[in-house]
Design a protein around this motif. Structure first.
Motif, short mmCIF file in Angstrom:
data_model
loop_
_atom_site.label_atom_id
_atom_site.label_comp_id
_atom_site.label_asym_id
_atom_site.label_seq_id
_atom_site.Cartn_x
_atom_site.Cartn_y
_atom_site.Cartn_z
N THR A 150 67.14 41.71 74.07
CA THR A 150 66.50 40.65 73.95
C THR A 150 65.47 40.89 72.72
N ARG A 168 70.08 38.53 65.40
CA ARG A 168 71.30 37.95 66.05
C ARG A 168 72.58 38.80 65.40
N LYS A 173 69.76 39.01 71.49
CA LYS A 173 69.75 37.48 72.18
C LYS A 173 68.27 37.16 71.56
N LEU A 175 64.45 35.20 71.45
CA LEU A 175 63.61 34.34 71.69
C LEU A 175 62.48 34.05 70.83
N ARG A 181 57.61 23.64 65.10
CA ARG A 181 59.05 23.85 65.14
C ARG A 181 59.96 22.88 64.26
N ALA A 186 66.78 24.39 65.65
CA ALA A 186 67.49 24.34 67.07
C ALA A 186 68.97 24.81 66.69
N VAL A 190 68.50 30.13 68.38
CA VAL A 190 67.41 30.97 68.99
C VAL A 190 67.01 30.13 70.10
N GLU A 191 66.42 30.54 71.19
CA GLU A 191 65.75 29.78 72.16
C GLU A 191 64.14 29.95 72.13
N VAL A 193 60.45 29.55 73.33
CA VAL A 193 59.78 29.55 74.70
C VAL A 193 58.15 29.75 74.52
#
Length: 320
Positions: A150, A168, A173, A175, A181, A186, A190-191, A193
């Motif tokens: 990650t 990637r 993974k 974050l 944003r 989106a 990508v997540e 957090v």
């Protein structure tokens, strides 16, 4: 108009020069480096100045009443008092995004060097050793595969997004923690957090945000304690983002696995910095931005910034 270039060392002689700027004005003075006390006397009655690290503040501006434009040959403007420049009617233009690919590339150069020790492996081979025969003195650690790990990106501007793309592509993974944003973000796989969650989940944390009152010292002892034990911290952004003493302590205790950086709170890195004696560190001398391709873009955009200002409007003005 008169232009004063206060830090010409930024360009490599023989590769790039200041001819694009000189062609736009009648008179140009050029200095390789300029100490703070030399800034105001060297600017004098000039209307235009180009800087890199020179501090332009109230004390300088008060002594240079003719100054109307400052071009910073960088993206960050930490060394400029933008409000003081505004009060004195001085427009400041920066150079955004010129080093995006080079700085993201450096982040992964540091990361790959940490994970596979190619330079140390090279020295061992040249000294006659092979694979498991290499003595411990070479400092070669077990190799780390990044696939499936990650990657946490702190700051999701141009460089942060490019770093995320590289991560990637390597099967990591990703974050991200960002103050703003964009709608298109989106779709990038990508997540997003909050910072505490990113620190707790990431095997690698890469800093890509500017140094602001909100971010200075953000990687302090408390933040480092939230990270996965043995995680890697990369800093190709600003040295002020980290508490270097806390980083050294976390490296010594083993809470932090590695710290690899191209930027430091004080530059050059002081000889008495606790980072110098901390284990598992890898440093470069703030050169991620200085590839040939990035410098070419830097010069082209700086010349455009000045040309558009002389035409009466100006681009990339950061203190409108």
């Amino acid at each position: 108009m008169k232009l004063v270039i206060l830090e010409s060392y930024v360009m490599h002689p023989g590769d790039l020069d200041w001819s694009g700027l000189r062609a736009l004005v009648d008179d140009t003075d050029e200095y390789v480096r300029t100490a703070y006390e030399e800034i105001a006397p060297r600017i004098g009655d000039a209307q235009l100045a180009v800087v890199n690290k020179c501090r332009i503040d109230e004390g300088v501006l008060a002594r240079c009443p003719g100054l109307r434009w400052v071009g910073i040959i960088a993206t960050g403007t930490d060394n400029l008092d933008l409000e003081a420049c505004r009060r004195h009617g001085v427009k400041v233009a920066n150079v955004p995004a010129y080093s995006t690919y080079s700085v993201a590339q450096m982040a992964f150069s540091l990361l790959l060097a940490v994970c596979q020790c190619p330079e140390r492996q090279d020295r061992a081979v040249r000294d006659g050793y092979w694979q498991l025969q290499v003595p411990p003195g070479y400092g070669i650690l077990p190799q780390v595969e990044l696939y499936g790990k990650t990657f946490g990106v702190v700051g999701y501007g141009n460089i942060g997004r490019q770093a995320a793309r590289i991560a990637r592509a390597m099967g990591m993974k990703v974050l991200a923690c960002t103050r703003t944003r964009r709608p298109a973000d989106a779709a990038g796989g990508v997540e997003f957090v909050e910072l505490p969650d990113l620190l707790a989940a990431s095997d690698v944390v890469s800093l890509h945000c500017p140094a602001t009152p909100a971010t200075r010292g953000m990687m302090d002892a408390a933040a480092l304690a939230r990270m996965k034990p043995g995680a890697i911290l990369l800093n190709t952004a600003r040295g002020a983002l980290v508490d270097e003493a806390a980083v050294a302590a976390a490296l010594t205790s083993g809470q932090l696995g590695w710290y690899a950086a191209d930027a430091f709170a004080v530059e050059p890195l002081p000889m008495d910095s606790p980072l110098r004696t901390a284990p598992h560190t890898l440093f470069t001398p703030h050169v991620a931005w200085a590839t040939g391709g990035a410098l070419q873009r830097l010069m082209e955009i700086t010349a455009q910034n000045l040309a558009t200002f002389l035409q009466g409007h100006g681009q990339n003005i950061v203190n409108p």
